[in-house]
Design an enzyme around this catalytic site. Structure first.
Site, PDB file in Angstrom:
ATOM      1  CE  LYS A 174      17.039  11.103  -7.493  1.00 38.80           C
ATOM      2  NZ  LYS A 174      17.547  11.234  -6.022  1.00 38.80           N
ATOM      3  CG  ASP A 191       1.946   4.201  -4.399  1.00 41.57           C
ATOM      4  OD1 ASP A 191       0.939   3.724  -3.645  1.00 41.57           O
ATOM      5  OD2 ASP A 191       2.802   3.051  -4.353  1.00 41.57           O
ATOM      6  CG  ASP A 204       1.207   4.121   1.723  1.00 40.63           C
ATOM      7  OD1 ASP A 204       0.139   4.431   1.095  1.00 40.63           O
ATOM      8  OD2 ASP A 204       1.376   2.823   2.135  1.00 40.63           O
ATOM      9  CG  ASP A 218      16.584  12.470  -2.760  1.00 42.36           C
ATOM     10  OD1 ASP A 218      16.160  13.441  -3.327  1.00 42.36           O
ATOM     11  OD2 ASP A 218      17.834  12.104  -2.732  1.00 42.36           O
TER      12      ASP A 218
HETATM   13  C1  IPM Z   1      -2.636   3.131  -3.671  1.00 42.46           C
HETATM   14  C2  IPM Z   1      -2.454   1.712  -3.733  1.00 42.46           C
HETATM   15  C3  IPM Z   1      -2.597   1.236  -5.196  1.00 42.46           C
HETATM   16  C4  IPM Z   1      -1.536   2.036  -6.052  1.00 42.46           C
HETATM   17  C5  IPM Z   1      -2.265  -0.208  -5.585  1.00 42.46           C
HETATM   18  C6  IPM Z   1      -3.158  -1.156  -4.667  1.00 42.46           C
HETATM   19  C7  IPM Z   1      -2.355  -0.638  -6.820  1.00 42.46           C
HETATM   20  O1  IPM Z   1      -1.163   1.593  -3.278  1.00 42.46           O
HETATM   21  O2  IPM Z   1      -3.841   3.524  -4.304  1.00 42.46           O
HETATM   22  O3  IPM Z   1      -2.080   4.019  -3.299  1.00 42.46           O
HETATM   23  O4  IPM Z   1      -0.301   1.441  -5.922  1.00 42.46           O
HETATM   24  O5  IPM Z   1      -1.613   3.061  -6.821  1.00 42.46           O
HETATM   25 MG    MG Z   2      -0.446   3.011  -2.156  1.00 43.40          MG
END
Ligand code: IPM
Ligand code: MG
Length: 356
Positions: free
Chosen positions: A188, A244, A248, A220
């Site tokens: 960023k 992180d 996801d 973004d």
């Molecule tokens: C991940 C999880 C962890 C992170 C949490 C549980 C601390 O979300 O491994 O992605 O944020 O790294």
């Molecule tokens: Mg995570």
């Protein structure tokens, strides 16, 4: 191969048990595997008052690799921050110097309909996210909540040193070299100085990898591009927090976060292996959690920490065959296929290993 098994909380024990069966299968086939259980996260808080107790630290430091389930649960939400289960995970990553988090985002062709995106967008998807794991705003100081001018303020520090950026950049360039030769670095830099440095150091590191094509993208835009046209990416490298969030997001391209393994490595390929999903307390103890991400994490362990490429590929083929046969846990279930519990999924992977 001394492996610490840290099952953790929620669905952790159920999914780790299935991966353990797979590792024991290879032990019986002759691999010199030793498994040693330990406590991390909420279960460790319950037993010892600490999320990363000394015994677990010792076990982890002495182990050649660690297999982790997941940590966390709503019963721990009101504990002081230093006692939260997540602190155990952050502490083990930091203590062992596990700065390189590899998160492969691969869509199994059998699961193309489990993705919320159209088949043509995700078919053939194979991305590797390389996330820096021991720096950034996760660990930066100062941090806290305090009173300033009569009201509370909360603050954290986003910080990266050149050497931290350089070492994760090397991991990412080397991974890109082994794959398609394309690397996208996400930052960023239009707003944050910390990530300007990130971009500068990654660009400088690129000089050692003339065979890799480096591009840069703002976070973004990267979040948008991941759902617009995810197949434009091969290897993505980014900092701890962006990684992180983006991992996801990317996981859902594959149908379920329940499918995705990860490796967190130090500079000698000693590592901690865990599914990228959480402890899912709402489905814990019901024998419905998907153990495949954990089983695939055991495969990554055999590959990266122990150089057992054959065993690793065999696990991956057994998982794929199980999906081909139509076995599906709840998270990837589609009408007409075989609804399968956690243990039965383990049974099928083992049966497919045996029949190879
Ligand atoms: C991940 C999880 C962890 C992170 C949490 C549980 C601390 O979300 O491994 O992605 O944020 O790294
Ligand atoms: Mg995570």
């Amino acid at each position: 191969m001394k492996i610490a098994l840290l099952a953790g909380d929620g669905i952790g024990p159920e999914i780790v048990a299935q991966a353990e069966r797979v590792l024991l299968y290879f032990k019986q086939e002759g691999l010199k595997i030793e498994l040693e259980p330990g406590l991390l996260g909420g279960c460790a808080v319950d037993a010892t008052g600490k999320p990363f107790p000394e015994a677990t630290r010792k076990l982890s430091v002495e182990a050649d690799a660690i297999l982790l389930g997941a940590v966390g649960g709503i019963q721990y939400d009101n504990l002081p921050r230093e006692k939260r289960p997540e602190q155990g995970l952050l502490a083990i990553r930091k203590t062992l110097g596990l700065f390189a988090n590899l998160r492969p985002i691969v869509l199994y062709p059998e699961l193309v309909n489990a993705s919320t995106l159209k088949p043509e967008i995700v078919t053939g998807l194979d991305i590797l996210i390389v996330r820096e794991l021991t720096g950034d705003i996760y660990f930066g100081k100062p941090r806290g909540i305090e009173y300033r001018d009569g009201q509370k303020v909360g603050f954290n520090t986003m910080i990266y040193s050149e050497s931290e950026i350089r070492r994760i950049a090397h991991v990412a360039f080397q991974a890109a070299r082994r794959r398609s030769g394309r690397l996208c670095s996400v930052d960023k830099m239009n707003v944050l100085e910390c990530t300007q440095l990130w971009r500068d150091v990654v660009t400088e590191t690129a000089q050692s990898y003339p065979d890799v094509t480096l591009s840069h993208m703002l976070v973004d835009n990267a979040a948008m591009q991941l759902v617009r046209n995810p197949k434009q990416f091969d290897v993505i490298v980014t900092g701890n927090m962006f990684g992180d969030i983006l991992s996801d997001e990317a996981s859902m391209l594959t149908g379920s976060i329940g499918m995705l393994p990860s490796a967190s490595l130090d500079d000698r390929n000693r590592g901690l292996y865990e599914p990228i999903h959480g402890s899912a307390p709402d489905i814990a103890g019901k024998n419905i959690a998907n153990p495949l991400a954990t089983i695939l994490s055991a495969a990554m362990m055999l590959r990266y920490s122990f150089n057992e490429e054959t065993a690793a590929s065999r696990i991956e083929s057994a998982v794929q065959k199980t999906l081909k046969q139509g076995y599906r846990t709840e998270d990837i279930y589609e009408t007409g296929l075989r609804r399968t519990g956690t243990v039965e999924m383990g049974d099928m992977v083992l049966a497919n290993l045996q029949s190879q």
